[in-house]
Design a protein around this motif. Sequence first.
Motif, PDB file in Angstrom:
ATOM      1  N   SER A   5       0.841  -1.202   0.000  1.00  0.00           N
ATOM      2  CA  SER A   5       0.000   0.000   0.000  1.00  0.00           C
ATOM      3  C   SER A   5       0.874   1.250   0.000  1.00  0.00           C
ATOM      4  CB  SER A   5      -0.930   0.011   1.214  1.00  0.00           C
ATOM      5  OG  SER A   5      -1.908  -0.998   1.123  1.00  0.00           O
ATOM      6  N   LYS A   6       1.926   1.242   0.805  1.00  0.00           N
ATOM      7  CA  LYS A   6       2.854   2.375   0.835  1.00  0.00           C
ATOM      8  C   LYS A   6       3.546   2.540  -0.513  1.00  0.00           C
ATOM      9  CE  LYS A   6       5.274   3.548   4.368  1.00  0.00           C
ATOM     10  NZ  LYS A   6       6.231   3.603   5.493  1.00  0.00           N
ATOM     11  N   LEU A   7       3.913   1.421  -1.132  1.00  0.00           N
ATOM     12  CA  LEU A   7       4.568   1.465  -2.436  1.00  0.00           C
ATOM     13  C   LEU A   7       3.644   2.084  -3.481  1.00  0.00           C
ATOM     14  CD1 LEU A   7       6.864   0.717  -4.395  1.00  0.00           C
ATOM     15  CD2 LEU A   7       5.848  -1.571  -4.560  1.00  0.00           C
ATOM     16  N   VAL A   8       2.381   1.643  -3.522  1.00  0.00           N
ATOM     17  CA  VAL A   8       1.429   2.164  -4.510  1.00  0.00           C
ATOM     18  C   VAL A   8       1.156   3.640  -4.268  1.00  0.00           C
ATOM     19  CG1 VAL A   8      -0.995   2.074  -5.218  1.00  0.00           C
ATOM     20  CG2 VAL A   8       0.361  -0.025  -5.118  1.00  0.00           C
ATOM     21  N   ALA A   9       0.950   4.017  -3.008  1.00  0.00           N
ATOM     22  CA  ALA A   9       0.685   5.425  -2.695  1.00  0.00           C
ATOM     23  C   ALA A   9       1.849   6.307  -3.138  1.00  0.00           C
ATOM     24  CB  ALA A   9       0.437   5.586  -1.195  1.00  0.00           C
ATOM     25  N   LYS A  10       3.070   5.842  -2.886  1.00  0.00           N
ATOM     26  CA  LYS A  10       4.261   6.593  -3.293  1.00  0.00           C
ATOM     27  C   LYS A  10       4.332   6.710  -4.811  1.00  0.00           C
ATOM     28  CE  LYS A  10       9.314   6.564  -2.825  1.00  0.00           C
ATOM     29  NZ  LYS A  10      10.481   5.839  -2.228  1.00  0.00           N
ATOM     30  N   ARG A  11       4.023   5.619  -5.518  1.00  0.00           N
ATOM     31  CA  ARG A  11       4.093   5.614  -6.980  1.00  0.00           C
ATOM     32  C   ARG A  11       3.051   6.548  -7.593  1.00  0.00           C
ATOM     33  NH1 ARG A  11       8.639   3.239  -9.419  1.00  0.00           N
ATOM     34  NH2 ARG A  11       9.454   1.779  -7.873  1.00  0.00           N
ATOM     35  N   LEU A  12       1.872   6.607  -6.998  1.00  0.00           N
ATOM     36  CA  LEU A  12       0.835   7.498  -7.522  1.00  0.00           C
ATOM     37  C   LEU A  12       1.278   8.957  -7.407  1.00  0.00           C
ATOM     38  CD1 LEU A  12      -2.417   5.794  -6.192  1.00  0.00           C
ATOM     39  CD2 LEU A  12      -1.611   5.883  -8.559  1.00  0.00           C
ATOM     40  N   GLY A  13       1.841   9.321  -6.259  1.00  0.00           N
ATOM     41  CA  GLY A  13       2.334  10.682  -6.103  1.00  0.00           C
ATOM     42  C   GLY A  13       3.473  10.991  -7.052  1.00  0.00           C
ATOM     43  N   LYS A  14       4.369  10.031  -7.220  1.00  0.00           N
ATOM     44  CA  LYS A  14       5.509  10.218  -8.134  1.00  0.00           C
ATOM     45  C   LYS A  14       5.020  10.341  -9.574  1.00  0.00           C
ATOM     46  CE  LYS A  14      10.088   8.261  -9.133  1.00  0.00           C
ATOM     47  NZ  LYS A  14      10.064   8.485 -10.590  1.00  0.00           N
ATOM     48  N   TYR A  15       4.033   9.529  -9.949  1.00  0.00           N
ATOM     49  CA  TYR A  15       3.503   9.602 -11.304  1.00  0.00           C
ATOM     50  C   TYR A  15       2.925  10.992 -11.577  1.00  0.00           C
ATOM     51  CZ  TYR A  15       0.870   8.732 -15.526  1.00  0.00           C
ATOM     52  OH  TYR A  15       0.393   8.820 -16.810  1.00  0.00           O
ATOM     53  N   ALA A  16       2.173  11.515 -10.624  1.00  0.00           N
ATOM     54  CA  ALA A  16       1.581  12.850 -10.790  1.00  0.00           C
ATOM     55  C   ALA A  16       2.662  13.902 -10.991  1.00  0.00           C
ATOM     56  CB  ALA A  16       0.713  13.196  -9.578  1.00  0.00           C
ATOM     57  N   ARG A  17       3.696  13.867 -10.150  1.00  0.00           N
ATOM     58  CA  ARG A  17       4.747  14.880 -10.224  1.00  0.00           C
ATOM     59  C   ARG A  17       5.589  14.735 -11.485  1.00  0.00           C
ATOM     60  NH1 ARG A  17       4.887  13.209  -4.907  1.00  0.00           N
ATOM     61  NH2 ARG A  17       6.707  11.882  -5.293  1.00  0.00           N
ATOM     62  N   ASP A  18       6.008  13.503 -11.787  1.00  0.00           N
ATOM     63  CA  ASP A  18       6.921  13.281 -12.914  1.00  0.00           C
ATOM     64  C   ASP A  18       6.274  13.586 -14.262  1.00  0.00           C
ATOM     65  OD1 ASP A  18       8.757  12.503 -11.058  1.00  0.00           O
ATOM     66  OD2 ASP A  18       8.757  10.366 -11.614  1.00  0.00           O
ATOM     67  N   ASN A  19       4.947  13.385 -14.353  1.00  0.00           N
ATOM     68  CA  ASN A  19       4.250  13.556 -15.620  1.00  0.00           C
ATOM     69  C   ASN A  19       3.338  14.772 -15.650  1.00  0.00           C
ATOM     70  OD1 ASN A  19       4.893  10.850 -17.148  1.00  0.00           O
ATOM     71  ND2 ASN A  19       4.397  10.257 -15.047  1.00  0.00           N
ATOM     72  N   ASN A  20       3.407  15.592 -14.591  1.00  0.00           N
ATOM     73  CA  ASN A  20       2.500  16.736 -14.466  1.00  0.00           C
ATOM     74  C   ASN A  20       1.060  16.288 -14.718  1.00  0.00           C
ATOM     75  OD1 ASN A  20       2.117  19.492 -13.837  1.00  0.00           O
ATOM     76  ND2 ASN A  20       1.910  20.016 -15.984  1.00  0.00           N
ATOM     77  N   ALA A  21       0.734  15.136 -14.161  1.00  0.00           N
ATOM     78  CA  ALA A  21      -0.564  14.502 -14.386  1.00  0.00           C
ATOM     79  C   ALA A  21      -1.504  14.750 -13.204  1.00  0.00           C
ATOM     80  CB  ALA A  21      -0.383  13.002 -14.596  1.00  0.00           C
ATOM     81  N   ILE A  22      -2.778  14.573 -13.476  1.00  0.00           N
ATOM     82  CA  ILE A  22      -3.808  14.636 -12.448  1.00  0.00           C
ATOM     83  C   ILE A  22      -4.098  13.201 -12.010  1.00  0.00           C
ATOM     84  CG2 ILE A  22      -6.231  15.180 -11.994  1.00  0.00           C
ATOM     85  CD1 ILE A  22      -5.910  17.376 -14.205  1.00  0.00           C
ATOM     86  N   VAL A  23      -3.891  12.913 -10.737  1.00  0.00           N
ATOM     87  CA  VAL A  23      -4.173  11.585 -10.191  1.00  0.00           C
ATOM     88  C   VAL A  23      -5.253  11.727  -9.132  1.00  0.00           C
ATOM     89  CG1 VAL A  23      -3.252   9.602  -8.937  1.00  0.00           C
ATOM     90  CG2 VAL A  23      -1.830  10.765 -10.647  1.00  0.00           C
ATOM     91  N   VAL A  24      -6.343  10.989  -9.311  1.00  0.00           N
ATOM     92  CA  VAL A  24      -7.450  11.013  -8.348  1.00  0.00           C
ATOM     93  C   VAL A  24      -7.764   9.578  -7.960  1.00  0.00           C
ATOM     94  CG1 VAL A  24      -9.801  11.777  -7.855  1.00  0.00           C
ATOM     95  CG2 VAL A  24      -8.407  13.054  -9.496  1.00  0.00           C
ATOM     96  N   ALA A  25      -7.723   9.299  -6.662  1.00  0.00           N
ATOM     97  CA  ALA A  25      -8.025   7.954  -6.171  1.00  0.00           C
ATOM     98  C   ALA A  25      -9.128   8.018  -5.133  1.00  0.00           C
ATOM     99  CB  ALA A  25      -6.779   7.319  -5.571  1.00  0.00           C
TER     100      ALA A  25
END
Length: 235
Positions: free
Chosen positions: A177-197
Amino acid sequence: MSLLSLDAVDYHLSEGGHERTLISELSLVFAPGSFACLTGPSGCGKTTILSLLASVCVPHGGQIVHNGISVSKLDEDARRDWRRSEVGMVFQTCRLIDVLTVSEHMALVARLRGQPGAAAEGEALARGLGLEDLMNARPGQLSGGEKQRAALAQAMAHRPRILLADEPTAALDHANSKLVAKRLGKYARDNNAIVVAVSHDQIMIDAADDVFEIDKPAWPCGSSVKIMHHIHDDD
């Protein structure tokens, strides 16, 4: 800035010939480069909000706006094209194909999106989510948590500008769970993307940049939103 927003959105459900208001006059704004989490009691419409943001559902009032375009006002074909171009989705049920391996799921994204590089990107994401020894496994050989992580890698493989995930850690242990949460935040920052969970997981809530607690609409008021955490207040 390519914002995604719900603008005074209403949404109703038909039950036994009667309409029930699920979402009423709800307004939310999601910014690129941020990871947002929606939480709240069962039945308050969190999963429906994801469907509205993806334009799978069309609001009965108000609108869904992305990058200045009222997506919800487009016709069905245009909404489908927009979703195919802009959105990656992770469902609670994962929706993996029984006969395809994890690696083949990533190749399928590349083929359907016309992006050859998405296959390698998806495989790298899957390995980063702890599936390095399962790339040749089919869904029937995966645990619930492994399926969730494979579905997440598949959704991110083509680098969508909007990533929507419904309870992506529901079947995961604490470490994953910690790994996925970290990856979602990283994906948003690295790709200037909008992530909504959508999540009830405190790990996800703590990791998110923005946390919105949704409550059921109370007549005559609209759906209420409590901003539990909003990192941009500190900008």
